[in-house]
Design an enzyme around this catalytic site. Structure first.
Site, PDB file in Angstrom:
ATOM      1  N   ASP A 233      34.495 -19.035  -3.768  1.00 21.64           N
ATOM      2  CA  ASP A 233      35.394 -20.196  -3.756  1.00 21.64           C
ATOM      3  C   ASP A 233      35.650 -20.601  -2.302  1.00 21.64           C
TER       4      ASP A 233
ATOM      5  N   SER B 201      34.921 -33.267  -8.602  1.00 23.76           N
ATOM      6  CA  SER B 201      34.377 -34.595  -8.288  1.00 23.76           C
ATOM      7  C   SER B 201      34.599 -35.657  -9.371  1.00 23.76           C
TER       8      SER B 201
ATOM      9  N   THR C  91      33.626 -39.785   0.340  1.00 20.16           N
ATOM     10  CA  THR C  91      33.283 -40.798  -0.659  1.00 20.16           C
ATOM     11  C   THR C  91      33.856 -42.159  -0.287  1.00 20.16           C
ATOM     12  N   ASP C  92      33.212 -43.220  -0.793  1.00 21.49           N
ATOM     13  CA  ASP C  92      33.749 -44.566  -0.559  1.00 21.49           C
ATOM     14  C   ASP C  92      35.079 -44.778  -1.288  1.00 21.49           C
ATOM     15  N   GLU C  93      35.382 -43.879  -2.254  1.00 23.07           N
ATOM     16  CA  GLU C  93      36.621 -44.074  -3.023  1.00 23.07           C
ATOM     17  C   GLU C  93      37.869 -43.926  -2.163  1.00 23.07           C
TER      18      GLU C  93
ATOM     19  N   TYR D 272      41.804 -37.774  -7.533  1.00 21.95           N
ATOM     20  CA  TYR D 272      40.534 -37.372  -6.900  1.00 21.95           C
ATOM     21  C   TYR D 272      40.382 -38.034  -5.529  1.00 21.95           C
TER      22      TYR D 272
ATOM     23  N   LYS E 167      40.295 -36.401  -1.671  1.00 26.90           N
ATOM     24  CA  LYS E 167      39.187 -36.567  -0.715  1.00 26.90           C
ATOM     25  C   LYS E 167      39.710 -37.208   0.580  1.00 26.90           C
TER      26      LYS E 167
ATOM     27  N   LYS F 109      29.237 -38.018 -15.979  1.00 25.37           N
ATOM     28  CA  LYS F 109      29.309 -39.218 -15.144  1.00 25.37           C
ATOM     29  C   LYS F 109      28.525 -40.344 -15.816  1.00 25.37           C
TER      30      LYS F 109
ATOM     31  N   VAL G 154      32.279 -47.410 -23.092  1.00 29.72           N
ATOM     32  CA  VAL G 154      32.431 -48.228 -21.882  1.00 29.72           C
ATOM     33  C   VAL G 154      33.920 -48.524 -21.698  1.00 29.72           C
TER      34      VAL G 154
ATOM     35  N   GLY H 238      44.385 -46.732 -13.677  1.00 26.32           N
ATOM     36  CA  GLY H 238      44.213 -47.027 -12.246  1.00 26.32           C
ATOM     37  C   GLY H 238      42.775 -47.364 -11.875  1.00 26.32           C
ATOM     38  N   HIS H 239      41.983 -47.780 -12.843  1.00 27.29           N
ATOM     39  CA  HIS H 239      40.528 -47.981 -12.691  1.00 27.29           C
ATOM     40  C   HIS H 239      40.174 -48.899 -11.509  1.00 27.29           C
TER      41      HIS H 239
HETATM   42  P1  NAD Z   1      29.444 -31.974  -8.632  1.00 23.44           P
HETATM   43  O1  NAD Z   1      30.734 -31.948  -9.402  1.00 23.44           O
HETATM   44  O2  NAD Z   1      28.179 -32.256  -9.351  1.00 23.44           O
HETATM   45  O3  NAD Z   1      29.260 -30.567  -7.882  1.00 23.44           O
HETATM   46  C1  NAD Z   1      30.295 -29.911  -7.238  1.00 23.44           C
HETATM   47  C2  NAD Z   1      29.844 -28.478  -6.945  1.00 23.44           C
HETATM   48  O4  NAD Z   1      30.906 -27.834  -6.216  1.00 23.44           O
HETATM   49  C3  NAD Z   1      29.600 -27.641  -8.208  1.00 23.44           C
HETATM   50  O5  NAD Z   1      28.419 -26.883  -8.067  1.00 23.44           O
HETATM   51  C4  NAD Z   1      30.829 -26.722  -8.266  1.00 23.44           C
HETATM   52  O6  NAD Z   1      30.556 -25.465  -8.892  1.00 23.44           O
HETATM   53  C5  NAD Z   1      31.143 -26.560  -6.796  1.00 23.44           C
HETATM   54  N1  NAD Z   1      32.552 -26.213  -6.556  1.00 23.44           N
HETATM   55  C6  NAD Z   1      33.652 -26.798  -7.097  1.00 23.44           C
HETATM   56  N2  NAD Z   1      34.763 -26.213  -6.634  1.00 23.44           N
HETATM   57  C7  NAD Z   1      34.370 -25.244  -5.776  1.00 23.44           C
HETATM   58  C8  NAD Z   1      35.060 -24.310  -4.965  1.00 23.44           C
HETATM   59  N3  NAD Z   1      36.393 -24.236  -4.974  1.00 23.44           N
HETATM   60  N4  NAD Z   1      34.338 -23.475  -4.178  1.00 23.44           N
HETATM   61  C9  NAD Z   1      32.963 -23.522  -4.172  1.00 23.44           C
HETATM   62  N5  NAD Z   1      32.268 -24.379  -4.938  1.00 23.44           N
HETATM   63  C10 NAD Z   1      32.968 -25.246  -5.716  1.00 23.44           C
HETATM   64  O7  NAD Z   1      29.695 -33.014  -7.453  1.00 23.44           O
HETATM   65  P2  NAD Z   1      28.675 -34.043  -6.757  1.00 23.44           P
HETATM   66  O8  NAD Z   1      28.653 -35.297  -7.548  1.00 23.44           O
HETATM   67  O9  NAD Z   1      27.433 -33.349  -6.424  1.00 23.44           O
HETATM   68  O10 NAD Z   1      29.473 -34.352  -5.415  1.00 23.44           O
HETATM   69  C11 NAD Z   1      29.292 -33.536  -4.262  1.00 23.44           C
HETATM   70  C12 NAD Z   1      30.175 -34.075  -3.152  1.00 23.44           C
HETATM   71  O11 NAD Z   1      29.823 -35.422  -2.857  1.00 23.44           O
HETATM   72  C13 NAD Z   1      31.664 -34.081  -3.499  1.00 23.44           C
HETATM   73  O12 NAD Z   1      32.377 -33.702  -2.357  1.00 23.44           O
HETATM   74  C14 NAD Z   1      31.943 -35.537  -3.851  1.00 23.44           C
HETATM   75  O13 NAD Z   1      33.270 -35.864  -3.552  1.00 23.44           O
HETATM   76  C15 NAD Z   1      30.976 -36.264  -2.945  1.00 23.44           C
HETATM   77  N6  NAD Z   1      30.493 -37.578  -3.406  1.00 23.44           N
HETATM   78  C16 NAD Z   1      29.935 -37.717  -4.638  1.00 23.44           C
HETATM   79  C17 NAD Z   1      29.425 -38.952  -5.017  1.00 23.44           C
HETATM   80  C18 NAD Z   1      28.782 -39.142  -6.380  1.00 23.44           C
HETATM   81  O14 NAD Z   1      28.412 -40.276  -6.706  1.00 23.44           O
HETATM   82  N7  NAD Z   1      28.548 -38.120  -7.174  1.00 23.44           N
HETATM   83  C19 NAD Z   1      29.481 -40.038  -4.148  1.00 23.44           C
HETATM   84  C20 NAD Z   1      30.057 -39.852  -2.889  1.00 23.44           C
HETATM   85  C21 NAD Z   1      30.541 -38.610  -2.528  1.00 23.44           C
HETATM   86  O1  TDX Z   2      32.256 -42.737 -20.061  1.00 20.94           O
HETATM   87  C1  TDX Z   2      32.384 -43.481 -19.081  1.00 20.94           C
HETATM   88  N1  TDX Z   2      32.518 -44.829 -19.281  1.00 20.94           N
HETATM   89  C2  TDX Z   2      32.693 -45.713 -18.260  1.00 20.94           C
HETATM   90  O2  TDX Z   2      32.813 -46.929 -18.491  1.00 20.94           O
HETATM   91  C3  TDX Z   2      32.409 -42.983 -17.726  1.00 20.94           C
HETATM   92  C4  TDX Z   2      32.272 -41.512 -17.451  1.00 20.94           C
HETATM   93  C5  TDX Z   2      32.574 -43.890 -16.708  1.00 20.94           C
HETATM   94  N2  TDX Z   2      32.734 -45.214 -16.961  1.00 20.94           N
HETATM   95  C6  TDX Z   2      32.921 -46.142 -15.823  1.00 20.94           C
HETATM   96  C7  TDX Z   2      34.019 -45.772 -14.855  1.00 20.94           C
HETATM   97  C8  TDX Z   2      33.490 -46.277 -13.531  1.00 20.94           C
HETATM   98  O3  TDX Z   2      33.824 -47.648 -13.381  1.00 20.94           O
HETATM   99  O4  TDX Z   2      31.712 -46.081 -15.054  1.00 20.94           O
HETATM  100  C9  TDX Z   2      31.978 -46.153 -13.652  1.00 20.94           C
HETATM  101  C10 TDX Z   2      31.425 -44.911 -12.991  1.00 20.94           C
HETATM  102  O5  TDX Z   2      32.190 -43.813 -13.434  1.00 20.94           O
HETATM  103  P1  TDX Z   2      31.898 -42.308 -12.921  1.00 20.94           P
HETATM  104  O6  TDX Z   2      30.482 -41.987 -13.215  1.00 20.94           O
HETATM  105  O7  TDX Z   2      32.971 -41.431 -13.464  1.00 20.94           O
HETATM  106  O8  TDX Z   2      31.990 -42.484 -11.347  1.00 20.94           O
HETATM  107  P2  TDX Z   2      33.168 -43.009 -10.372  1.00 20.94           P
HETATM  108  O9  TDX Z   2      34.500 -42.922 -11.016  1.00 20.94           O
HETATM  109  O10 TDX Z   2      32.727 -44.342  -9.843  1.00 20.94           O
HETATM  110  O11 TDX Z   2      33.099 -41.887  -9.206  1.00 20.94           O
HETATM  111  C11 TDX Z   2      31.801 -41.442  -8.715  1.00 20.94           C
HETATM  112  O12 TDX Z   2      31.490 -42.080  -7.495  1.00 20.94           O
HETATM  113  C12 TDX Z   2      32.204 -41.705  -6.350  1.00 20.94           C
HETATM  114  C13 TDX Z   2      31.776 -39.925  -8.541  1.00 20.94           C
HETATM  115  O13 TDX Z   2      32.102 -39.277  -9.762  1.00 20.94           O
HETATM  116  C14 TDX Z   2      32.678 -39.488  -7.434  1.00 20.94           C
HETATM  117  O14 TDX Z   2      32.579 -38.078  -7.241  1.00 20.94           O
HETATM  118  C15 TDX Z   2      32.244 -40.206  -6.161  1.00 20.94           C
HETATM  119  O15 TDX Z   2      33.117 -39.895  -5.101  1.00 20.94           O
END
Ligand code: NAD
Ligand code: TDX
Length: 339
Positions: free
Chosen positions: A59, A85, A125-127, A153, A157, A192, A209, A278-279
């Site tokens: 961890d 995430s 993240t851009d969020e 979330y 971040k 996701k 959706v 809060g979408h």
């Molecule tokens: P993910 O949820 O797929 O993976 C997260 C990983 O972190 C998992 O393997 C989990 O086991 C591990 N983890 C969680 N808590 C932990 C802890 N306390 N100690 C050690 N490991 C831990 O996430 P992702 O989508 O691959 O995102 C990775 C990073 O990129 C995150 O920091 C996220 O905020 C950032 N990010 C994601 C996106 C996206 O679109 N997915 C976009 C921009 C930034």
């Molecule tokens: O079931 C769904 N239906 C739906 O309409 C889900 C899971 C999502 N959505 C919508 C919500 C968002 O507008 O789709 C869009 C994308 O949703 P997610 O896949 O949950 O992504 P988002 O909330 O945009 O966040 C992602 O991008 C930024 C990642 O999960 C984050 O980790 C990253 O920082």
């Protein structure tokens, strides 16, 4: 170089592990991952056969475990992907987001300070910039856009980002931060949007959706994100933030319809459900800085990337079906017992 990659059993972290092992034969990678529900060790199965790679379950918020790992491995750099995430989960139960995303970042950076001012990259993240209106396509996030978060979330971040910048200013820790838009590609956990819709459509299940489906995200193929992080790690200016995104804005409903068309499934599977609290309406990244300073540009168009991604889910059904059934939790015993 020996790089500590945290969260390497997740979506982007695992893609980064493979990206680096492929390109840098002299580098070593140590992966620290807690294997939460989002971590899947089977994703790292072939990396674990590579002598340049080591997996450690732990961890990032565990001070003793992190200290022991730094003492034994002495990494040259840390890339922190580890995070909770998923926005929907943060709305249900915020606390673990604060512990992992903020305290975990602090614990890692303290170890970096203690073991020789180690280079630290924070994957953000851009969020953290909040959202943009749907009717102002001229507006985009730049690195100077104020932090203005919407969900637990994104707030966690943003809290981590502020702490990372404070460690640079206060202690001179050599940090960088990347803020990327939505990624898609292989090994994306099927909670996701894109992998959820692919896996549910293939099972002829309804596709939930949120709201009217008009929310917009800016999609980037995961390998392009890995390329951006690699460039920032090696050539980025210390103390700087880099936005990463490829000008690919799409509404959720358009993505869902595209997936259905590609899979030959009917639009009648689409079900409009209650909106996310809060979408965020729209994300859009201005990547001028990383392009100008580091020559980064996305290499994969959305048209190619989404086909590659859908095909990957078709060719790797076991990977996501094991997640949907819960079978993947057993991989730890099977794979890790050999180490
Ligand atoms: P993910 O949820 O797929 O993976 C997260 C990983 O972190 C998992 O393997 C989990 O086991 C591990 N983890 C969680 N808590 C932990 C802890 N306390 N100690 C050690 N490991 C831990 O996430 P992702 O989508 O691959 O995102 C990775 C990073 O990129 C995150 O920091 C996220 O905020 C950032 N990010 C994601 C996106 C996206 O679109 N997915 C976009 C921009 C930034
Ligand atoms: O079931 C769904 N239906 C739906 O309409 C889900 C899971 C999502 N959505 C919508 C919500 C968002 O507008 O789709 C869009 C994308 O949703 P997610 O896949 O949950 O992504 P988002 O909330 O945009 O966040 C992602 O991008 C930024 C990642 O999960 C984050 O980790 C990253 O920082």
């Amino acid at each position: 170089m020996k790089i500590l990659v945290t969260g390497g059993a997740g979506f982007i972290g695992s893609n980064f592990v493979y990206y680096m092992l492929d390109r840098y034969p002299d580098d070593q990678i140590v992966c620290l991952d807690k294997l939460t529900y989002a971590g899947n060790l089977s994703t790292l199965e072939s990396a674990m056969r590579d002598p340049r790679f080591r997996f450690v379950r732990g961890d990032i918020a565990d001070v003793q475990a992190v200290d022991a790992l730094f003492a034994s491995e002495r990494p040259d750099a840390v890339v922190n992907f580890a995070a909770e995430s998923h926005v929907d989960r943060s709305i249900e139960d915020p606390q673990i987001f604060l512990v992992t995303n903020i305290l975990g970042t602090q614990v890692l950076m303290d170890a970096c300070r203690k073991y020789g001012n180690i280079r630290y990259h924070q994957v953000s993240t851009d969020e953290v910039y909040g959202d943009l209106p749907l009717d102002r396509p001229d507006l985009m996030f730049t690195e100077t856009t104020p932090i203005h978060t919407s969900s637990p979330y994104s707030s966690s971040k943003a809290g981590a980002d502020l702490l990372v910048q404070a460690y640079y200013r206060t202690y001179g820790l050599p940090i960088t931060i990347s803020r990327c838009s939505n990624n898609y590609g292989p090994y994306h956990f099927p909670e996701k949007l894109i992998p959820l819709m692919i896996s549910r459509a293939l099972a002829d299940e309804s596709l939930p959706v949120y709201g009217d489906g008009k929310n917009v995200r800016d999609w980037l193929y995961v390998e392009d994100h890995c390329d951006a992080i690699d460039r920032i790690l090696r050539h980025g200016r210390i103390g700087e933030v880099y936005n990463v995104g490829g000008h690919n804005e799409m509404s959720n409903i358009d993505i869902v319809k595209l997936i259905l068309r590609r899979l030959g499934k009917p639009e009648s599977l689409i079900t409009y459900v209650k909106d996310r609290k809060g979408h965020d309406l729209r994300y859009a990244i201005d990547p001028t800085k990383i392009h100008a300073e580091l020559g980064w540009l996305p290499k994969t168009t959305f048209a190619d990337g989404i086909v590659k991604t859908i095909d990957w889910y078709l060719d790797n059904r076991k990977w996501w079906q094991d997640i949907v059934s819960g079978e993947y939790r057993k991989d730890y015993q099977r794979l890790y017992a050999q180490k």
